[in-house]
Design a protein around this motif. Structure first.
Motif, PDB file in Angstrom:
ATOM      1  N   ARG A   1       0.806  -1.212   0.000  1.00  0.00           N
ATOM      2  CA  ARG A   1       0.000   0.000   0.000  1.00  0.00           C
ATOM      3  C   ARG A   1       0.846   1.272   0.000  1.00  0.00           C
ATOM      4  NH1 ARG A   1      -4.492   1.712   4.487  1.00  0.00           N
ATOM      5  NH2 ARG A   1      -5.254   3.483   3.280  1.00  0.00           N
ATOM      6  N   CYS A   2       1.985   1.210   0.719  1.00  0.00           N
ATOM      7  CA  CYS A   2       2.845   2.389   0.855  1.00  0.00           C
ATOM      8  C   CYS A   2       3.361   2.875  -0.495  1.00  0.00           C
ATOM      9  CB  CYS A   2       4.020   2.075   1.759  1.00  0.00           C
ATOM     10  SG  CYS A   2       3.544   1.425   3.359  1.00  0.00           S
TER      11      CYS A   2
ATOM     12  N   PRO B   1       0.251   8.490   2.289  1.00  0.00           N
ATOM     13  CA  PRO B   1      -0.447   8.592   3.577  1.00  0.00           C
ATOM     14  C   PRO B   1      -0.662  10.051   3.965  1.00  0.00           C
ATOM     15  CG  PRO B   1       1.862   8.045   3.929  1.00  0.00           C
ATOM     16  CD  PRO B   1       1.647   8.058   2.438  1.00  0.00           C
TER      17      PRO B   1
ATOM     18  N   TRP C   1       1.095   4.929   7.032  1.00  0.00           N
ATOM     19  CA  TRP C   1       0.049   3.899   7.122  1.00  0.00           C
ATOM     20  C   TRP C   1       0.325   2.929   8.257  1.00  0.00           C
ATOM     21  CZ3 TRP C   1      -3.741   5.774   4.724  1.00  0.00           C
ATOM     22  CH2 TRP C   1      -3.681   6.270   3.417  1.00  0.00           C
TER      23      TRP C   1
ATOM     24  N   THR D   1      -2.875  -1.051  10.029  1.00  0.00           N
ATOM     25  CA  THR D   1      -2.891   0.323   9.570  1.00  0.00           C
ATOM     26  C   THR D   1      -3.422   1.194  10.697  1.00  0.00           C
ATOM     27  OG1 THR D   1      -5.130   0.583   8.801  1.00  0.00           O
ATOM     28  CG2 THR D   1      -3.599  -0.558   7.339  1.00  0.00           C
TER      29      THR D   1
ATOM     30  N   GLU E   1      -5.419   3.774  10.317  1.00  0.00           N
ATOM     31  CA  GLU E   1      -6.695   4.428  10.006  1.00  0.00           C
ATOM     32  C   GLU E   1      -7.774   4.193  11.045  1.00  0.00           C
ATOM     33  OE1 GLU E   1      -7.450   4.434   5.360  1.00  0.00           O
ATOM     34  OE2 GLU E   1      -6.910   2.513   6.259  1.00  0.00           O
TER      35      GLU E   1
END
Ligand SMILES: Nc1ncnc2c1ncn2[C@@H]1O[C@H](COP(=O)(O)OP(=O)(O)OP(=O)(O)O)[C@@H](O)[C@H]1O
Ligand SMILES: Nc1ncnc2c1ncn2[C@@H]1O[C@H](COP(=O)(O)OP(=O)(O)O)[C@@H](O)[C@H]1O
Ligand code: SF4
Ligand code: SF4
Ligand SMILES: [Mg+2]
Ligand SMILES: [Mg+2]
Lengths: 346, 375
Positions: free
Chosen positions: B316-317, B322, B339, B369, B371
């Motif tokens: 994802r990075c 982010p 993240w 993560t 989030e």
């Protein structure tokens, strides 16, 4: 002066005695850049040399290399007195004694490829066939973490400061020297690159069995890489000790002040907590009589102006040049651990 | 970058901070048009600074610290330089004021000290005249008053025999003395904000300590706001209220100083701190070096800019950038753009949202993560 100073090393690769370097100025004065310093560097050891700008670190390094030869004193490398060698003999000896400088960028020829730069000392001394030389160059590039097939043909401007320093290291190692003098070799680099190069130097030291003099003004950096550390002030050595001991229990007032002024990445230490040395070092054209640090020393007395303090051994391996050294606040076990380690290493 | 400053206006409340901030920097960006392409030297930076406080800005060389501070000072006005966002000084928008239009503010209410003192000193003018010139332009003093005031300033910045120094040229002074002179010049008009860009990087440690203490005293005596730019986390640790960590033109972490050192969240900050040799570690300890170099600012890769060097990077990075967020359950004032921030516990329920690992040391960190925690 005593020719067998305490703290001399068994089996030294380099022995420096009463080294003095003076320069004349335009207006007829004398710059006392280095004034009668003595030290040994044992085989396989790293000696750190620290001190503030202008204290004579680079002059000392260059005098060891005979670039230029010192005004007085003796430099014995691997059993040979360098100060009396012929220029050809000296050139030969210098292949064994290499130097790396602070500014990696300007120490590399901008018009030549990396490959040629690293091969240059090999070509000059006609070591091996061109093919063997090329193989050696690629081996060196690999050792310092450069991919020769990718970067071998590139020129200086395409490299960052850290990469240039890797190239200088590869070049310095080309002739398989026994001793490496690093003069502020990482001082111009960013912290993260500095860490990469410091680790590389450590690795090279192991791999190529090097003996090292590591010059820098950053005490934390010097501690990292050195077995022993010598502290200089205005052309004189104030204190020499095994690295951990020197930092844990400095005995010279200058060393203590220097250590106290290093900013620590610790928010609980506030600016007012540590004593700050006032004033600036005096001019080396007219150094103070007696102890050269006396004009800034919080402990100075009349005797300090009258008498030069000699470098003497206060505890095993710990040499201090001070009439009123700081108390040794060392826990005995630190001392014991240090000296044991010292004995083991030698 | 719009969400970079979504979460960051909450700071510790005290008397000074309830008032209007001295400086507000909002989604500020500086870009250079070059032959290589557009160089994004500063990219969406937001922070604010209150009177009497010091903000530290840290990061490796080339991460945009100097461009940021110089453009706040209005020193980068050039057709090739593009800027966006806002800089408010005491509520006034100074974003597009160049040095000339901004003269009444810059140099009087805002002053700057540079790494190389010769940047701001005129090599062929005597020290005294350099000090009095600045006063002539801004303060209505008589020549005698200006000289007296210059002598007083030089004495206050710790220059011995100031009357004699007034008659000297910069080259006759040591590096430390020159930096004292530039501080005296900066203080001449009694500024409200001082920007110090690596003011001690070129100096020896003992002189560095003297200069940093001097800046601290001046700041306190005048209740100035100060921005202290440095690559050395040691320099800002004990001398700032808040720290901003920059990487490749962006803020990657921002927090009150004590909180930052207590609980570093961003992998870059962690790596930076680990790569500094520390005095309390035994000699011979290898350093945790960060491999590689920061990305070129004209060819910024997608995703997190630190990803190619980050030991914790996941797939994802490399895809999504982010945003700056905070972990509200811990501290709203501590923001970070990551993240997989450092120090987040793997929670028993729900299971970690770990994606297939890529990156240099794949699999070293299986962390959830942030989030879920942050939003
Ligand atoms: N060629 C020269 N002529 C005159 N003086 C010199 C010369 N080289 C060095 N010096 C002086 O000798 C002293 C020691 O200088 P040196 O360069 O060895 O210091 P250093 O410890 O290496 O400092 P730095 O940390 O700044 O590199 C200084 O006062 C310097 O100005
Ligand atoms: N006038 C300019 N034109 C083009 N690029 C520039 C200019 N000034 C700075 N840069 C680039 O902006 C980036 C940030 O630089 P700088 O702010 O000086 O970094 P720092 O102060 O953090 O070391 C660097 O990549 C630098 O090369
Ligand atoms: S000899 Fe005197 S002046 Fe020198 S360091 Fe020792 S106490 Fe200080
Ligand atoms: S974990 Fe991912 S988002 Fe966080 S710094 Fe590393 S690469 Fe960037
Ligand atoms: Mg030097
Ligand atoms: Mg800069």
């Amino acid at each position: 002066m005593n020719f067998q100073p305490l703290g001399s090393r068994p089996d030294p690769l380099l022995s420096v005695r009463d080294l003095t370097v003076e320069f004349g100025t335009k207006d007829g004065q004398t710059v006392h850049a280095v004034s009668g310093i003595s030290f040994d560097v044992a085989m396989g050891e790293t000696l750190g040399l620290v001190g503030e700008s202008g204290c004579g670190k680079s002059t000392t390094s260059r005098a060891v290399m005979q670039l230029p030869p010192p005004t007085a004193g003796s430099v014995v490398f691997d059993g040979r007195e360098l100060t009396s060698l012929s220029s050809l003999e000296l050139r030969k000896t210098r292949t064994q004694l290499q130097m790396i400088f602070q500014d990696p960028v300007s120490s590399l020829n901008p018009r030549r490829s990396v490959e040629d730069i690293i091969a240059e000392p090999l070509a000059t001394w006609s070591r091996g066939t061109p093919k063997e030389r090329k193989a050696k160059v690629y081996e060196l590039m690999e050792a310092v973490g450069l991919d020769g097939t990718v970067v071998g043909k590139r020129r200086r401007r395409e490299f960052s400061g850290g990469q240039c320093q890797r190239i200088s290291i590869a070049r310095a190692l080309a002739l398989e020297p026994r001793m490496l003098i690093c003069d502020e070799a990482v001082s111009a680099l960013d912290v993260s690159v500095q860490a990469q190069i410091l680790n590389l130097l450590q690795e090279m030291k192991q791999r190529f069995d090097l003996t090292v003099i590591f010059v820098a003004h950053d005490l934390a950096v010097v501690k990292r890489v050195s077995d022993r550390v010598a502290v200089m002030y205005l052309g004189k050595i104030c204190e020499i000790a095994p690295a951990d001991l020197l930092y844990a229990a400095p005995r010279h007032h200058y060393t203590a002040a220097l250590l106290a002024s290093i900013p620590q990445p610790d928010p609980t230490i506030r600016p007012g907590d540590v004593p700050v040395l006032s004033g600036e070092p005096p001019s080396p054209t007219d150094p103070p009589t007696g102890c050269r640090f006396r004009t800034r020393c919080p402990r100075a007395e009349d005797r300090c102006a009258a008498e030069v303090p000699e470098l003497t051994e206060h505890s095993p391996g710990h040499l201090v040049a001070c009439h009123f050294p700081l108390e040794s606040s060392v826990a005995v076990d630190v001392l014991r651990r240090q000296t044991d380690a010292d004995v083991l290493r030698l | 970058m719009a969400d970079q400053h979504a979460n960051i206006s909450t700071t510790v409340q005290n008397d000074d901070e309830r008032s209007e901030p001295l400086l507000v920097v909002e989604d500020f960006a500086v870009r250079f048009h070059t032959r290589r392409g557009l160089v994004r030297a500063v990219d969406g930076v937001s922070f604010e600074l209150h009177k009497g406080k010091t903000l530290g800005i840290v990061g490796e060389s080339g991460c945009g610290k100097t461009v940021l501070s110089r453009s706040i000072m209005g020193l980068l006005h050039d057709p090739k330089v593009e800027r966006s966002g806002r800089v408010l000084f005491e509520g006034r928008d100074v974003t597009h004021l160049g040095r000339r239009q901004g003269r009444s503010i810059r140099g009087t209410e805002m002053a700057m000290v540079f790494q190389d003192p010769m940047t701001s000193l005129n090599p062929v003018m005597k020290v005294g005249r350099q000090l009095t010139e600045g006063m002539k332009a801004h303060l209505g003093l008589t020549p005698t008053q200006r000289v007296e005031s210059a002598v007083r300033l030089l004495r206050s910045v710790g220059i011995p025999s100031p009357e004699r120094r007034m008659e000297q040229y910069p080259f006759e002074l040591s590096g430390g003395m020159r930096q004292r002179v530039t501080i005296a010049i900066a203080m001449a008009c009694n500024p409200k904000l001082l920007l110090a860009d690596e003011p001690t990087t070129a100096l020896d440690v003992t002189i560095q300590a003297q200069i940093l203490n001097l800046l601290d005293v001046e700041k306190r005596d005048r209740n100035m706001g100060m921005i202290l730019v440095t690559h050395d986390l040691g320099v800002v640790a004990g001398r700032t209220e808040e720290i901003v960590v920059m990487y490749a033109g962006q803020i990657v972490e921002r927090a009150p100083t004590a909180e930052l050192f207590n609980a570093i969240r961003h992998p870059y900050t962690e790596a930076l701190l680990r790569s500094i040799p520390k005095l309390d570690e035994p000699s011979g300890t290898p350093l945790a070096a960060i491999g590689g170099r920061p990305p070129a600012l004209h060819a910024i890769p997608p995703g997190c800019r630190f990803a190619p060097r980050c030991p914790y990077a996941q797939r994802r990075c490399f895809e999504d950038a982010p945003p700056l967020t905070s972990d509200a359950s811990v501290s709203a004032a501590h923001t970070f753009a990551c993240w997989y921030p450092v120090g987040v516990e793997i929670r028993p329920t729900g299971g970690p949202a770990v994606e297939p690992a890529v990156g240099p040391s794949a699999g070293t960190s299986a962390r959830p993560t942030v989030e879920a925690v942050a939003r």
